[in-house]
Design a protein around this motif. Structure first.
Motif, PDB file in Angstrom:
ATOM      1  N   MET A   1     -24.488  64.056  47.007  1.00 46.68           N
ATOM      2  CA  MET A   1     -25.810  63.562  47.360  1.00 46.68           C
ATOM      3  C   MET A   1     -26.707  63.436  46.142  1.00 46.68           C
ATOM      4  N   SER A  13     -20.214  65.618  44.509  1.00 42.49           N
ATOM      5  CA  SER A  13     -20.894  65.016  45.661  1.00 42.49           C
ATOM      6  C   SER A  13     -20.871  63.491  45.587  1.00 42.49           C
ATOM      7  N   HIS A  20     -12.631  64.398  44.479  1.00 40.69           N
ATOM      8  CA  HIS A  20     -13.604  65.139  45.281  1.00 40.69           C
ATOM      9  C   HIS A  20     -12.972  66.382  45.906  1.00 40.69           C
ATOM     10  N   ARG A  24     -13.925  70.308  45.412  1.00 46.48           N
ATOM     11  CA  ARG A  24     -14.538  70.952  46.580  1.00 46.48           C
ATOM     12  C   ARG A  24     -13.758  72.199  46.994  1.00 46.48           C
ATOM     13  N   GLN A 214     -27.539  59.545  51.394  1.00 50.50           N
ATOM     14  CA  GLN A 214     -26.163  59.198  51.718  1.00 50.50           C
ATOM     15  C   GLN A 214     -25.846  57.723  51.420  1.00 50.50           C
ATOM     16  N   ARG A 216     -23.362  54.828  50.177  1.00 45.21           N
ATOM     17  CA  ARG A 216     -21.915  54.592  50.168  1.00 45.21           C
ATOM     18  C   ARG A 216     -21.598  53.160  49.768  1.00 45.21           C
ATOM     19  N   HIS A 272     -17.864  64.759  52.853  1.00 44.53           N
ATOM     20  CA  HIS A 272     -18.967  65.236  52.014  1.00 44.53           C
ATOM     21  C   HIS A 272     -19.934  66.149  52.777  1.00 44.53           C
ATOM     22  N   CYS A 274     -22.175  68.939  54.157  1.00 44.15           N
ATOM     23  CA  CYS A 274     -22.812  69.976  53.339  1.00 44.15           C
ATOM     24  C   CYS A 274     -21.984  71.266  53.227  1.00 44.15           C
TER      25      CYS A 274
END
Ligand code: HEM
Length: 325
Positions: A1, A13, A20, A24, A214, A216, A272, A274
């Motif tokens: 984000m 993010s 990713h 993560r 957000q 994309r 993604h 939170c």
């Protein structure tokens, strides 16, 4: 984000699979039940102390500066192992990153300053580890097949620091104002504080704080309803619109703290979603509960029309919230 405006190693993010997922996974392993439990006790203490500080500022205090911002800043410092005396620095850099008025040069400079700060911290933790998350992440690299570099560790830490305080701070501020503006709902909560869990979900649904987060890029043609979104377009997903969808929520524009709004998307959706949502929930539950316990007669000290809104940043909320009790 928050990485959408610039790319850095570890700042996942704004990254796609498989990069990713690789990053993560490293971080989810650090959000252990034990660490969250310990943090929860600290959150109770941090909130209680901050409320006493706010009381000392009375008879009128700014709920944002005296309570809503310091609480998540202190908590994220505790989680990561950052010294809170640095808060003015990182709050300022984060504000620059989130502002829609900053130039690309200012964004890059703020990102560089935060990355350098974090890199120094990573090196310091290598020599003097503590029991906070950053040291845990460094320690986990010993057995990793592909250990993270210091730059990657700094990027991950920087993302957590920036994602972890402005968001929760604005929910604490805006959520409090929302409750003060709906006295019948606030009365229900004060009469039965066990409603705080559902109240938090409803306040997250009702108040959209992530305004332009957000973003994309569409990789293949997608049909949504009657609209074809062609590959190559960029889109901004509006969680706020989804959270007021009448097909999902009855009377969506009404605040109902007993609704049990479990399907809201205030924390996003998909890969993604939170990573700090459980922590944010704890902060909000403890925050609202203790705030109205400590100040049962809390009220706005200015007319609602005079409240100033954060319309020029990616995270919406109130700039200041003068309150009295
Ligand atoms: C009320 C508070 C919060 C709200 C409303 C919120 C909201 C969100 C949303 C909507 C996203 C998804 C963005 C996207 O899809 O592009 C997100 C991602 C993220 N949030 Fe939060 N957040 C909050 C608190 C926190 C806290 C306290 C932390 C850290 C301790 C945190 C860490 C993250 C991280 C690391 C991501 C990126 C996850 C990924 O890309 O895989 N957030 N948050």
């Amino acid at each position: 984000m928050f990485g959408d405006r610039f790319e850095r190693p570890g700042l996942f993010s704004s990254q796609d699979p498989p990069v990713h997922g690789f990053y993560r996974k490293q971080l989810t392993g650090q959000f252990t039940v034990k660490r969250m439990k310990r943090l929860e006790q600290r959150i109770e203490q941090i909130v209680a102390d901050q409320l006493e500080y706010m009381a000392s500022r009375g008879p009128v205090a700014d709920l944002v500066a005296d309570f809503a911002l310091p609480v998540p800043s202190l908590v994220i410092c505790e989680l990561l192992g950052v010294d809170y005396s640095e808060h003015a620095f990182f709050e300022q850099q984060t504000a620059t990153l989130l502002s829609v008025k900053t130039t690309p040069e200012q964004v890059i400079a703020a990102g560089d300053a935060l990355a350098a700060f974090m890199l120094k911290l990573v090196r310091q933790k290598r020599n003097e580890p503590d029991d906070a998350l950053l040291s845990g992440l460094i320690e986990a690299q010993r057995e990793a097949e592909r250990p993270l570099t210091d730059d990657e560790l700094a990027g991950i830490a920087m993302m957590l620091l920036t994602a972890g305080h402005e968001t929760t701070a604005n929910m604490l501020g805006l959520g409090t104002l929302t409750l003060l503006h709906h006295p019948e709902q606030l009365a229900k909560l004060k009469a039965d504080m066990s409603l705080v869990d559902t109240a938090v979900e409803e306040l997250l649904r009702f108040n959209g704080i992530i305004r332009i987060g957000q973003v994309r890029l569409v990789t293949q043609d997608v049909q949504i309803g009657r609209r074809l979104i062609p590959a190559g377009s960029s889109v901004v997903a509006s969680g706020m619109a989804a959270n007021r969808d009448p097909e999902k929520f009855e009377n969506p524009d009404e605040l109902d703290i007993t609704r049990g709004a479990v399907h809201h998307v205030a924390f996003g959706h998909g890969i993604h979603q939170c990573l700090g949502q459980q922590l944010a929930r704890i902060e909000l539950r403890v925050g609202y509960r203790r705030l109205f316990d400590r100040f049962p007669d809390l009220r706005l000290a200015i007319p609602l029309e005079d409240v100033t809104w954060r319309t020029d940043t990616a995270i919406y909320g109130v700039r200041e919230l003068p309150v009295t009790w």
